[in-house]
Write a protein that holds these residues in place. Structure first.
Motif, PDB file in Angstrom:
ATOM      1  N   ASP A  18       0.847  -1.192   0.000  1.00 29.90           N
ATOM      2  CA  ASP A  18       0.000   0.000   0.000  1.00 29.90           C
ATOM      3  C   ASP A  18       0.884   1.244   0.000  1.00 29.90           C
ATOM      4  O   ASP A  18       1.666   1.448   0.935  1.00 29.90           O
ATOM      5  CB  ASP A  18      -0.910  -0.005   1.228  1.00 29.90           C
ATOM      6  CG  ASP A  18      -1.928   1.124   1.206  1.00 29.90           C
ATOM      7  OD1 ASP A  18      -2.221   1.615   0.102  1.00 29.90           O
ATOM      8  OD2 ASP A  18      -2.413   1.501   2.287  1.00 29.90           O
ATOM      9  N   PRO A  19       0.808   2.055  -1.063  1.00 26.64           N
ATOM     10  CA  PRO A  19      -0.088   1.893  -2.226  1.00 26.64           C
ATOM     11  C   PRO A  19       0.513   0.943  -3.251  1.00 26.64           C
ATOM     12  O   PRO A  19       1.723   0.703  -3.241  1.00 26.64           O
ATOM     13  CB  PRO A  19      -0.158   3.312  -2.788  1.00 26.64           C
ATOM     14  CG  PRO A  19       1.198   3.896  -2.474  1.00 26.64           C
ATOM     15  CD  PRO A  19       1.591   3.305  -1.137  1.00 26.64           C
ATOM     16  N   THR A  20      -0.326   0.411  -4.110  1.00 30.00           N
ATOM     17  CA  THR A  20       0.172  -0.439  -5.190  1.00 30.00           C
ATOM     18  C   THR A  20       0.892   0.424  -6.222  1.00 30.00           C
ATOM     19  O   THR A  20       0.781   1.645  -6.226  1.00 30.00           O
ATOM     20  CB  THR A  20      -0.967  -1.202  -5.866  1.00 30.00           C
ATOM     21  OG1 THR A  20      -1.860  -0.259  -6.479  1.00 30.00           O
ATOM     22  CG2 THR A  20      -1.719  -2.053  -4.861  1.00 30.00           C
ATOM     23  N   ALA A  21       1.623  -0.230  -7.101  1.00 30.77           N
ATOM     24  CA  ALA A  21       2.383   0.489  -8.117  1.00 30.77           C
ATOM     25  C   ALA A  21       2.221  -0.212  -9.461  1.00 30.77           C
ATOM     26  O   ALA A  21       1.703  -1.330  -9.552  1.00 30.77           O
ATOM     27  CB  ALA A  21       3.857   0.566  -7.734  1.00 30.77           C
ATOM     28  N   ALA A  22       2.681   0.462 -10.488  1.00 34.69           N
ATOM     29  CA  ALA A  22       2.709  -0.097 -11.837  1.00 34.69           C
ATOM     30  C   ALA A  22       4.129   0.017 -12.377  1.00 34.69           C
ATOM     31  O   ALA A  22       4.916   0.854 -11.918  1.00 34.69           O
ATOM     32  CB  ALA A  22       1.726   0.638 -12.748  1.00 34.69           C
ATOM     33  N   VAL A  23       4.472  -0.852 -13.314  1.00 32.25           N
ATOM     34  CA  VAL A  23       5.739  -0.732 -14.033  1.00 32.25           C
ATOM     35  C   VAL A  23       5.443  -0.654 -15.520  1.00 32.25           C
ATOM     36  O   VAL A  23       4.435  -1.199 -15.999  1.00 32.25           O
ATOM     37  CB  VAL A  23       6.704  -1.911 -13.750  1.00 32.25           C
ATOM     38  CG1 VAL A  23       7.137  -1.919 -12.300  1.00 32.25           C
ATOM     39  CG2 VAL A  23       6.085  -3.234 -14.144  1.00 32.25           C
ATOM     40  N   CYS A  24       6.295   0.035 -16.241  1.00 31.83           N
ATOM     41  CA  CYS A  24       6.122   0.171 -17.685  1.00 31.83           C
ATOM     42  C   CYS A  24       7.408  -0.263 -18.378  1.00 31.83           C
ATOM     43  O   CYS A  24       8.506  -0.152 -17.828  1.00 31.83           O
ATOM     44  CB  CYS A  24       5.768   1.606 -18.062  1.00 31.83           C
ATOM     45  SG  CYS A  24       6.884   2.843 -17.366  1.00 31.83           S
ATOM     46  N   PHE A  25       7.271  -0.767 -19.588  1.00 33.69           N
ATOM     47  CA  PHE A  25       8.436  -1.297 -20.297  1.00 33.69           C
ATOM     48  C   PHE A  25       8.132  -1.368 -21.788  1.00 33.69           C
ATOM     49  O   PHE A  25       6.969  -1.361 -22.213  1.00 33.69           O
ATOM     50  CB  PHE A  25       8.812  -2.694 -19.772  1.00 33.69           C
ATOM     51  CG  PHE A  25       7.645  -3.624 -19.607  1.00 33.69           C
ATOM     52  CD1 PHE A  25       7.230  -4.442 -20.656  1.00 33.69           C
ATOM     53  CD2 PHE A  25       6.948  -3.684 -18.414  1.00 33.69           C
ATOM     54  CE1 PHE A  25       6.149  -5.300 -20.515  1.00 33.69           C
ATOM     55  CE2 PHE A  25       5.865  -4.538 -18.252  1.00 33.69           C
ATOM     56  CZ  PHE A  25       5.465  -5.348 -19.302  1.00 33.69           C
ATOM     57  N   ASP A  26       9.191  -1.440 -22.579  1.00 34.28           N
ATOM     58  CA  ASP A  26       9.063  -1.604 -24.023  1.00 34.28           C
ATOM     59  C   ASP A  26       8.866  -3.068 -24.362  1.00 34.28           C
ATOM     60  O   ASP A  26       9.370  -3.959 -23.666  1.00 34.28           O
ATOM     61  CB  ASP A  26      10.315  -1.079 -24.739  1.00 34.28           C
ATOM     62  CG  ASP A  26      10.438   0.438 -24.653  1.00 34.28           C
ATOM     63  OD1 ASP A  26       9.474   1.126 -25.030  1.00 34.28           O
ATOM     64  OD2 ASP A  26      11.495   0.917 -24.202  1.00 34.28           O
ATOM     65  N   MET A  27       8.152  -3.310 -25.456  1.00 37.83           N
ATOM     66  CA  MET A  27       7.954  -4.660 -25.950  1.00 37.83           C
ATOM     67  C   MET A  27       8.676  -4.819 -27.284  1.00 37.83           C
ATOM     68  O   MET A  27       8.969  -3.824 -27.977  1.00 37.83           O
ATOM     69  CB  MET A  27       6.471  -4.975 -26.097  1.00 37.83           C
ATOM     70  CG  MET A  27       5.689  -4.798 -24.811  1.00 37.83           C
ATOM     71  SD  MET A  27       4.066  -5.585 -24.862  1.00 37.83           S
ATOM     72  CE  MET A  27       4.492  -7.316 -24.726  1.00 37.83           C
ATOM     73  N   VAL A  28       8.984  -6.054 -27.626  1.00 32.09           N
ATOM     74  CA  VAL A  28       9.696  -6.334 -28.869  1.00 32.09           C
ATOM     75  C   VAL A  28       8.887  -7.305 -29.720  1.00 32.09           C
ATOM     76  O   VAL A  28       8.039  -8.042 -29.213  1.00 32.09           O
ATOM     77  CB  VAL A  28      11.103  -6.926 -28.597  1.00 32.09           C
ATOM     78  CG1 VAL A  28      11.968  -5.937 -27.847  1.00 32.09           C
ATOM     79  CG2 VAL A  28      10.997  -8.234 -27.820  1.00 32.09           C
ATOM     80  N   LYS A  29       9.169  -7.295 -31.002  1.00 32.93           N
ATOM     81  CA  LYS A  29       8.531  -8.240 -31.915  1.00 32.93           C
ATOM     82  C   LYS A  29       9.301  -9.553 -31.888  1.00 32.93           C
ATOM     83  O   LYS A  29      10.529  -9.578 -31.906  1.00 32.93           O
ATOM     84  CB  LYS A  29       8.530  -7.689 -33.340  1.00 32.93           C
ATOM     85  CG  LYS A  29       7.800  -6.368 -33.509  1.00 32.93           C
ATOM     86  CD  LYS A  29       7.929  -5.870 -34.953  1.00 32.93           C
ATOM     87  CE  LYS A  29       7.246  -4.534 -35.157  1.00 32.93           C
ATOM     88  NZ  LYS A  29       7.408  -4.024 -36.551  1.00 32.93           N
ATOM     89  N   SER A  30       8.562 -10.656 -31.854  1.00 30.10           N
ATOM     90  CA  SER A  30       9.206 -11.960 -31.885  1.00 30.10           C
ATOM     91  C   SER A  30       8.207 -12.980 -32.405  1.00 30.10           C
ATOM     92  O   SER A  30       7.130 -12.624 -32.902  1.00 30.10           O
ATOM     93  CB  SER A  30       9.714 -12.349 -30.495  1.00 30.10           C
ATOM     94  OG  SER A  30      10.502 -13.523 -30.552  1.00 30.10           O
ATOM     95  N   THR A  31       8.578 -14.245 -32.285  1.00 31.57           N
ATOM     96  CA  THR A  31       7.690 -15.344 -32.699  1.00 31.57           C
ATOM     97  C   THR A  31       7.677 -16.411 -31.619  1.00 31.57           C
ATOM     98  O   THR A  31       8.632 -16.536 -30.838  1.00 31.57           O
ATOM     99  CB  THR A  31       8.148 -15.964 -34.032  1.00 31.57           C
ATOM    100  OG1 THR A  31       9.513 -16.396 -33.914  1.00 31.57           O
ATOM    101  CG2 THR A  31       8.027 -14.966 -35.177  1.00 31.57           C
ATOM    102  N   ASP A  32       6.575 -17.157 -31.574  1.00 31.89           N
ATOM    103  CA  ASP A  32       6.435 -18.268 -30.639  1.00 31.89           C
ATOM    104  C   ASP A  32       6.028 -19.496 -31.429  1.00 31.89           C
ATOM    105  O   ASP A  32       4.895 -19.621 -31.893  1.00 31.89           O
ATOM    106  CB  ASP A  32       5.374 -17.935 -29.581  1.00 31.89           C
ATOM    107  CG  ASP A  32       5.209 -19.063 -28.568  1.00 31.89           C
ATOM    108  OD1 ASP A  32       5.946 -20.060 -28.662  1.00 31.89           O
ATOM    109  OD2 ASP A  32       4.338 -18.934 -27.679  1.00 31.89           O
ATOM    110  N   GLU A  33       6.955 -20.432 -31.582  1.00 32.64           N
ATOM    111  CA  GLU A  33       6.709 -21.624 -32.383  1.00 32.64           C
ATOM    112  C   GLU A  33       5.704 -22.556 -31.721  1.00 32.64           C
ATOM    113  O   GLU A  33       5.238 -23.513 -32.343  1.00 32.64           O
ATOM    114  CB  GLU A  33       8.026 -22.367 -32.644  1.00 32.64           C
ATOM    115  CG  GLU A  33       9.057 -21.549 -33.401  1.00 32.64           C
ATOM    116  CD  GLU A  33       8.525 -21.040 -34.734  1.00 32.64           C
ATOM    117  OE1 GLU A  33       7.810 -21.805 -35.417  1.00 32.64           O
ATOM    118  OE2 GLU A  33       8.816 -19.882 -35.081  1.00 32.64           O
ATOM    119  N   ASN A  34       5.372 -22.318 -30.461  1.00 34.45           N
ATOM    120  CA  ASN A  34       4.387 -23.157 -29.771  1.00 34.45           C
ATOM    121  C   ASN A  34       2.953 -22.805 -30.152  1.00 34.45           C
ATOM    122  O   ASN A  34       2.026 -23.563 -29.822  1.00 34.45           O
ATOM    123  CB  ASN A  34       4.553 -23.019 -28.257  1.00 34.45           C
ATOM    124  CG  ASN A  34       5.897 -23.517 -27.763  1.00 34.45           C
ATOM    125  OD1 ASN A  34       6.354 -24.576 -28.177  1.00 34.45           O
ATOM    126  ND2 ASN A  34       6.532 -22.757 -26.889  1.00 34.45           N
TER     127      ASN A  34
END
Length: 344
Positions: free
Chosen positions: A229-245
């Motif tokens: 208390d209090p709660t928090a958030a995190v932010c981040f960049d995402m990347v392009k990829s593939t998932d063979e599953n």
């Protein structure tokens, strides 16, 4: 000469022969400390890596801070920094010495070279805390876009670096005239998660970010107690990829590896991820997903994998980059090295 006199003389001679002159020695007030930095079981860093194509954060340290506390009052008595680093059986080992008399002590050791994770309230063992600061307003605008108003009361913090912590409680240091070595092991108090979402229309994505709320903002790491208390958030960049599953021909995913002080167990209704994509037309497209169910999956609990079983379709912009009417849309590429002579 009487027998009594001869007996007394013999006793004195024996006593003198038994005496050896020895210099006075002060008790040693220096101890050595050796810390094994255990990173063998850090999910998504050294084990349980779901997608090896995605960059992962490193867990590396070159300096550790040794805090010595009174076990009763919990107040700080002394401290030292150790930086003698060796690699033994693939593990980082840091060692050094500090001056301390005999007695009972609490030892707290943590890595000191964390650019993002900060530490305060060091003078008391129960109050010392590791945390990260809030991101600036310019970053909030970048990560939130049109949802900025919805996050007015949310603390959005930087991702924490891995904080490697070792604890030894009420350890007895006895009087000694030789160097005593204290051995201990440091483990992380930070979690690393992998998150991904299946994407249609990946060709229209120019950049992508994400923000997750309902997370712990800090850790009283001497007690290993995460704050809620209090709660928090995190932010981040995402990347392009593939998932063979993934089933089907389209294997495209947006994904990322991120650090957090941990998910708050009771956080449910406010536990969301918001994905933001700037498309090739310069437009912001967003998708929000509730993570309550996903955090309860076996993959999340055992491996810290947040695998979202939905498909996000990124819409084709009206004027994609390269088509007429698209306008100028600057793109920052990676640096390219050029070599040559500069004449002064």
């Amino acid at each position: 000469m009487s027998k009594k006199f001869l007996l007394a003389a013999a006793i004195i001679c024996t006593a003198l022969c038994g005496c050896v002159r020895r210099p006075l020695e002060d008790m040693m007030e220096k101890i050595a400390i050796r810390v094994d930095v255990d990173v063998k079981a850090v999910s998504n860093v050294t084990c349980d890596v779901y997608n090896p194509k995605v960059p992962i954060p490193s867990v590396n340290t070159d300096m550790m801070r040794v805090m010595v506390y009174d076990p009763k009052s919990k107040n700080l008595l002394t401290q030292s920094f150790i930086s003698n680093k060796t690699i033994e059986n693939g593990d980082q080992v840091l060692s050094g010495t500090l001056n301390i008399s005999y007695g009972n002590y609490d030892f707290l050791v943590y890595n000191f070279d964390t650019p993002t994770t900060q530490v305060s309230n060091e003078n008391n063992e129960e109050s010392i805390i590791g945390y990260t600061t809030e991101i600036p307003a310019t970053m909030r605008t970048r990560f939130l876009g049109t949802k900025a108003d919805e996050y007015d009361n949310v603390h959005i913090n930087y991702e924490p670096d891995h904080l490697m912590v070792a604890r030894e409680h009420n350890l007895r240091v006895s009087p000694r005239d030789t160097l005593v070595v204290i051995r201990t092991t440091a483990n992380t108090v930070v979690d690393t998660y992998y998150i991904q979402i299946h994407v249609e229309g990946m060709q229209y994505a120019s950049s992508a970010t994400a923000i997750i709320n309902g997370l712990s903002p800090s850790n009283h790491f001497a007690l290993n107690e995460r704050t809620e208390d209090p709660t928090a958030a995190v932010c981040f960049d995402m990347v392009k990829s593939t998932d063979e599953n993934l089933a089907g021909d389209n294997k495209d995913v947006l994904c990322a590896v991120f650090n957090t002080f941990g998910k708050i167990p009771e956080a449910t209704s406010n536990l969301h991820v918001t994905f933001n994509v700037v498309d090739t037309g310069g437009n912001l497209q967003q998708k929000e997903i509730n993570l309550d169910r996903i955090f309860k999956t076996e993959d999340a609990i055992l491996h810290h994998w947040l695998l979202i079983d939905e498909t996000w379709t990124i819409q084709k912009p009206d004027h994609p980059s390269g088509e007429s009417g698209g306008g100028f849309k600057p793109v920052v590429d990676d640096w390219e090295e050029e070599h040559g002579d500069i004449i002064l």
